[in-house]
Design an enzyme around this catalytic site. Sequence first.
Site, PDB file in Angstrom:
ATOM      1  N   SER A 195      21.533   4.410   2.087  1.00  0.00           N
ATOM      2  CA  SER A 195      21.850   4.382   0.656  1.00  0.00           C
ATOM      3  C   SER A 195      22.578   5.640   0.236  1.00  0.00           C
ATOM      4  O   SER A 195      22.310   6.728   0.730  1.00  0.00           O
ATOM      5  CB  SER A 195      20.578   4.237  -0.178  1.00  0.00           C
ATOM      6  OG  SER A 195      20.920   4.319  -1.547  1.00  0.00           O
ATOM      7  N   HIS A 200      14.268  -0.688  -2.160  1.00  0.00           N
ATOM      8  CA  HIS A 200      15.051   0.373  -2.811  1.00  0.00           C
ATOM      9  C   HIS A 200      16.054  -0.270  -3.776  1.00  0.00           C
ATOM     10  O   HIS A 200      16.202   0.136  -4.927  1.00  0.00           O
ATOM     11  CB  HIS A 200      15.777   1.197  -1.739  1.00  0.00           C
ATOM     12  CG  HIS A 200      16.884   2.069  -2.261  1.00  0.00           C
ATOM     13  ND1 HIS A 200      18.101   1.560  -2.656  1.00  0.00           N
ATOM     14  CD2 HIS A 200      16.959   3.399  -2.484  1.00  0.00           C
ATOM     15  CE1 HIS A 200      18.872   2.546  -3.097  1.00  0.00           C
ATOM     16  NE2 HIS A 200      18.200   3.679  -2.992  1.00  0.00           N
ATOM     17  N   ASN A 201      16.757  -1.296  -3.292  1.00  0.00           N
ATOM     18  CA  ASN A 201      17.772  -1.933  -4.130  1.00  0.00           C
ATOM     19  C   ASN A 201      17.142  -2.692  -5.296  1.00  0.00           C
ATOM     20  O   ASN A 201      17.706  -2.723  -6.388  1.00  0.00           O
ATOM     21  CB  ASN A 201      18.640  -2.870  -3.293  1.00  0.00           C
ATOM     22  CG  ASN A 201      19.679  -2.099  -2.497  1.00  0.00           C
ATOM     23  OD1 ASN A 201      19.460  -0.948  -2.135  1.00  0.00           O
ATOM     24  ND2 ASN A 201      20.799  -2.712  -2.215  1.00  0.00           N
ATOM     25  N   ALA A 210      26.580  -7.763   5.375  1.00  0.00           N
ATOM     26  CA  ALA A 210      25.382  -8.437   5.889  1.00  0.00           C
ATOM     27  C   ALA A 210      25.661  -9.922   6.109  1.00  0.00           C
ATOM     28  O   ALA A 210      26.618 -10.479   5.564  1.00  0.00           O
ATOM     29  CB  ALA A 210      24.252  -8.266   4.889  1.00  0.00           C
ATOM     30  N   GLU A 266      16.509  -0.186  -7.746  1.00  0.00           N
ATOM     31  CA  GLU A 266      17.840   0.180  -8.284  1.00  0.00           C
ATOM     32  C   GLU A 266      18.245  -0.802  -9.396  1.00  0.00           C
ATOM     33  O   GLU A 266      18.671  -0.390 -10.481  1.00  0.00           O
ATOM     34  CB  GLU A 266      18.830   0.147  -7.118  1.00  0.00           C
ATOM     35  CG  GLU A 266      20.283   0.357  -7.455  1.00  0.00           C
ATOM     36  CD  GLU A 266      21.154   0.189  -6.186  1.00  0.00           C
ATOM     37  OE1 GLU A 266      20.913   0.908  -5.203  1.00  0.00           O
ATOM     38  OE2 GLU A 266      22.065  -0.665  -6.195  1.00  0.00           O
ATOM     39  N   LYS A 303      14.821  -0.709   2.460  1.00  0.00           N
ATOM     40  CA  LYS A 303      16.113  -0.624   1.764  1.00  0.00           C
ATOM     41  C   LYS A 303      16.242  -1.750   0.728  1.00  0.00           C
ATOM     42  O   LYS A 303      16.772  -1.549  -0.361  1.00  0.00           O
ATOM     43  CB  LYS A 303      17.281  -0.695   2.773  1.00  0.00           C
ATOM     44  CG  LYS A 303      18.672  -0.699   2.116  1.00  0.00           C
ATOM     45  CD  LYS A 303      18.914   0.557   1.313  1.00  0.00           C
ATOM     46  CE  LYS A 303      20.207   0.758   0.591  1.00  0.00           C
ATOM     47  NZ  LYS A 303      21.133  -0.239   0.255  1.00  0.00           N
ATOM     48  N   ARG A 307      21.285 -10.194 -14.777  1.00  0.00           N
ATOM     49  CA  ARG A 307      22.632 -10.265 -14.170  1.00  0.00           C
ATOM     50  C   ARG A 307      23.086 -11.727 -14.143  1.00  0.00           C
ATOM     51  O   ARG A 307      24.237 -12.033 -14.446  1.00  0.00           O
ATOM     52  CB  ARG A 307      22.619  -9.694 -12.749  1.00  0.00           C
ATOM     53  CG  ARG A 307      22.417  -8.201 -12.721  1.00  0.00           C
ATOM     54  CD  ARG A 307      22.920  -7.622 -11.433  1.00  0.00           C
ATOM     55  NE  ARG A 307      22.479  -6.252 -11.263  1.00  0.00           N
ATOM     56  CZ  ARG A 307      22.854  -5.466 -10.266  1.00  0.00           C
ATOM     57  NH1 ARG A 307      23.683  -5.924  -9.343  1.00  0.00           N
ATOM     58  NH2 ARG A 307      22.419  -4.230 -10.163  1.00  0.00           N
ATOM     59  N   GLY A 353      33.206  -1.198  12.240  1.00  0.00           N
ATOM     60  CA  GLY A 353      33.423  -1.409  10.802  1.00  0.00           C
ATOM     61  C   GLY A 353      33.872  -0.106  10.180  1.00  0.00           C
ATOM     62  O   GLY A 353      33.058   0.800   9.976  1.00  0.00           O
TER      63      GLY A 353
HETATM   64  C1  6PG Z   1      23.043   1.894  -2.010  1.00  0.00           C
HETATM   65  C2  6PG Z   1      23.436   0.673  -2.796  1.00  0.00           C
HETATM   66  C3  6PG Z   1      24.337  -0.177  -1.961  1.00  0.00           C
HETATM   67  C4  6PG Z   1      25.128  -1.191  -2.747  1.00  0.00           C
HETATM   68  C5  6PG Z   1      24.280  -2.286  -3.316  1.00  0.00           C
HETATM   69  C6  6PG Z   1      24.789  -2.818  -4.614  1.00  0.00           C
HETATM   70  O1  6PG Z   1      21.854   2.062  -1.854  1.00  0.00           O
HETATM   71  O2  6PG Z   1      23.922   2.642  -1.616  1.00  0.00           O
HETATM   72  O3  6PG Z   1      22.302  -0.052  -3.134  1.00  0.00           O
HETATM   73  O4  6PG Z   1      23.566  -0.727  -0.944  1.00  0.00           O
HETATM   74  O5  6PG Z   1      25.889  -0.584  -3.700  1.00  0.00           O
HETATM   75  O6  6PG Z   1      24.283  -3.310  -2.370  1.00  0.00           O
HETATM   76  O7  6PG Z   1      24.141  -3.996  -4.800  1.00  0.00           O
HETATM   77  P1  6PG Z   1      24.681  -5.142  -5.722  1.00  0.00           P
HETATM   78  O8  6PG Z   1      26.101  -5.399  -5.343  1.00  0.00           O
HETATM   79  O9  6PG Z   1      23.795  -6.287  -5.445  1.00  0.00           O
HETATM   80  O10 6PG Z   1      24.562  -4.612  -7.117  1.00  0.00           O
END
Ligand code: 6PG
Length: 478
Positions: free
Chosen positions: A134, A191-192, A82, A195, A188, A293, A16
């Site tokens: 990330s 983490h998101n 994924a 985020e 992870k 969202r 990839g």
């Molecule tokens: C990271 C981001 C990365 C990605 C997200 C965005 O840690 O680098 O989280 O994994 O930008 O998947 O997520 P969404 O498209 O769901 O906002």
Amino acid sequence: MTSHNTKTRCEIGMVGLGIMGQNLLLNMADHGFVVAGYDKDKDKVDSLLKEAKEQQVYGATTVKEFIKLLRTPRAIMLLIPAGKPVDIVINELIPHLQSGDLIIDAGNSHFIDTNNREQRLQEKGILFLGVGVSGGEEGARHGPSIMPGGSKEAYERVRLILEAVSANVNGDHCVTYLGAGSVGHYVKMVHNGIEYGIMQLIAETYDLMKRGLGLSDDQLHDVYQSWNDSALNSYLIEITSHIFSKNDEKTSKKLIDEISSVAKQNGTGMWTSQSAMELQVPVPIIDLAVSMRDLSVLVKERKQASDLYVRPIPFLKVDHAVFLNQLKSALYIGMIAVYAQGMALLAVASDHYHYHLDLEAVARIWRGGCIIRAKLLEEIMDAFRLNNTLPNLLLAKNFSQTIMAQQEDLRLVISQASTLGVPIPTLMVTLAYLDAYRSIWLPANLIQAQRDYFGAHTYERIDAQGSFHTEWEKDKPS
Ligand code: 6PG
């Protein structure tokens, strides 16, 4: 390096060569590792080789060629979308692999898929690591935060590569072995989720400053820039300040005002909420960030509703400097609360899935490279160092003192916003979560009574052990 030297045996290969895969591979090459990239798209392979310059980077457009480039036992990293693509690539690789080879899935895979893939590959003697990465494009190129999970033996095989490419904070690598199985992808995912929460919290402060105070983009830039020099210092606040100063090349206006108010998603925030619901851990800031969202996408309905529920939003009649300070405190409490919710979920998931997670280590590797890197993570680390079984960061003394000192600001901001009609759901739920969490009594006694009333679900009493049922309709006053 463009030629294929058959004597070369690359230390790691990447499947990839999208921007993330290419950048991470070049990052490895920068650190002196001999690497190979594989993509069916020849343009992507060419682009990798062009970027590589003097580094030892090789490219292939077929699996066969790619496999030949790799030293045995092989280490192959996947940086692909994924879901199905991961299984397709694994299936494509399997016939070419031998027992002892290693596959590293470095995408945003769902942790359940990771468990299944590990098991399936184990049966063939192939090692597997599920690794969260990330930091976006820049992070991949110059130092991401890396969250690896899977076999320790497999991790040791690539530890030096992962340590070399990861971000570094005060001499600490932003990578560490987190544990067996799918823990890397679980961490992870959370983490998101965090985020999403922080992004929504920041967006709500933007809304209040824009529609509530009438601040211009330049003023918004200045506010976020000054906030970034405070306890709020973080990557997301920093990029927010930059966003407000960016001009649109097409119109020369500020770009932010040319972007539609619709936020999409790839699903990791939703997975965090789903997992939290399953494990019965309240993460309402993350839930609402996902919902907001979803709501933003309902453009047609929002248009209809805006005609039905007309209610102008006047500017707040407040001292701007005072209000901005209150808003800053409100956001800070929101940030503490969203990390608290994410960490509380990790604590429960660690028990449930037997991950044996070290939450101090998680905070440590999130301090650099990743999207949620923030000054606050130093304090979070301290809190878990003092007590590594802390169920919730809100119970840590340092955070309780900060929140006690600043909570009135959050209350004032929320009351102002609700009077105006500016939606700030994650700030509101921050307060509701805090008020509920600190409350020794909750109206859940009524919920117990209602359940028992209509469904004989029984209830627990305050003065005796056991389950009780009452015939609620018996002797009902008419
Ligand atoms: C990271 C981001 C990365 C990605 C997200 C965005 O840690 O680098 O989280 O994994 O930008 O998947 O997520 P969404 O498209 O769901 O906002």
